[in-house]
Design an enzyme around this catalytic site. Structure first.
Site, PDB file in Angstrom:
ATOM      1  N   TYR A 105      12.659  -4.185  15.940  1.00 25.20           N
ATOM      2  CA  TYR A 105      12.538  -4.283  14.849  1.00 25.20           C
ATOM      3  C   TYR A 105      13.979  -5.217  14.277  1.00 25.20           C
ATOM      4  CZ  TYR A 105      12.892  -2.493  10.033  1.00 25.20           C
ATOM      5  OH  TYR A 105      12.851  -2.054   8.675  1.00 25.20           O
ATOM      6  N   GLY A 154       5.186   3.060  -0.119  1.00 24.37           N
ATOM      7  CA  GLY A 154       6.650   2.839   0.104  1.00 24.37           C
ATOM      8  C   GLY A 154       7.367   1.814  -0.652  1.00 24.37           C
ATOM      9  N   GLY A 206       0.952  -1.316   0.047  1.00 20.05           N
ATOM     10  CA  GLY A 206      -0.043   0.053   0.153  1.00 20.05           C
ATOM     11  C   GLY A 206       0.835   1.107  -0.115  1.00 20.05           C
ATOM     12  N   SER A 221      13.391  -8.695  14.835  1.00 19.97           N
ATOM     13  CA  SER A 221      12.471  -9.127  13.587  1.00 19.97           C
ATOM     14  C   SER A 221      13.327  -9.359  12.449  1.00 19.97           C
ATOM     15  CB  SER A 221      11.118  -8.370  13.523  1.00 19.97           C
ATOM     16  OG  SER A 221      11.456  -7.236  12.993  1.00 19.97           O
TER      17      SER A 221
END
Length: 259
Positions: A167, A20, A18, A170
């Site tokens: 982050y 970037g 959706g 992950s």
């Protein structure tokens, strides 16, 4: 990089499509001739992306396929599996190119990070990538089809970053997941690679203070932040047969940052 219509027969599923990097990847794969299944948690944003795409393989003006938008929370197993079912029902085949780009940040120093923020980032960035990779691989193996699975990690998954324990963890996990999938799925004709963007000009990095942006830019040997299209170029290569003997790779798109 100019498109070469290397993906005229491909169906590409892109999550996080959706905005970037995910949107840029969708546009690039469509320009290469692929039919694109654009998925996002924000279904309206996915539809906006689809409206940007031309007809697959239509260099002569004759449409040879279609694109479609899908909404899913890929961090949920039933939703991820349903997404693959919906894509197959729409296109009458499983996707031969799968790009997991859905990702979020919830930054905080380790000493203050909440368990909720840890869990949510891991759920979307790592678990979501696992669920989509698994469902796509199952569909490809069942159909006997070959494929290319491309998971978007981050240079931060390799070197870490202050305030991003969730982050970084992950994205490091995405690298390990992808390398293991490459070992397991190679015998089925499925290639698995990860892409590690550096600091790319996206809505996510736009939230960074200007002082931080300037400091990061000064560390990049090429002297500037990347564009989403820089990542999309690499994804298009990995999706195509031009990379037919590449699997288990982690390709950095960082302008040389942290090399």
């Amino acid at each position: 990089m100019a498109s070469q219509l290397r993906l005229r027969s491909a169906l590409a599923l892109v999550t996080g499509a959706g905005s970037g990097i995910g949107r840029a990847i969708s546009v690039r794969l469509a320009a290469e001739g692929a039919a694109v299944a654009a998925c996002d948690l924000d279904g309206a944003a996915a539809q906006d992306t689809v409206r940007l795409l031309g007809s697959p393989g239509s260099e002569d003006g004759a449409p040879r396929g279609k694109h479609a938008a899908f909404q899913a929370d890929v961090s949920q197993g039933p939703a991820a599996r349903r997404l693959l079912e919906e894509v197959q029902a729409c296109f009458s085949r499983p996707p031969s190119v799968v790009v997991s780009c859905a990702g979020i940040t919830r930054d905080e120093f380790l000493l203050h990070m909440s368990e909720e923020d840890w869990d949510r980032v891991i759920a979307v960035n790592l678990k979501g990538t696992f669920l989509v990779t698994q469902a796509a691989a199952q569909a490809l193996v069942s159909s006997g089809g070959r494929g290319s699975i491309i998971n978007i990690s981050s240079i931060i998954g390799k070197v870490g970053n202050i305030g991003q324990t969730n982050y970084a963890s992950s994205k490091a996990g995405v690298i390990g997941l992808t390398q293991t999938a490459a070992r397991e799925l190679g015998r089925h004709g499925i290639r698995c690679n990860s892409v590690l963007p550096g600091f790319i000009a996206t809505p996510m990095t736009q939230k960074m203070p200007e002082k931080v942006k300037d400091k990061v830019t000064a560390m990049i040997p090429l002297g500037h932040m990347g564009d989403p299209e820089d990542v999309a170029d690499v994804v298009a290569f990995l999706a195509s047969e031009d990379s037919g003997y590449i699997t288990g790779a982690s390709v950095e798109v960082s302008g040389g940052l942290f090399m």
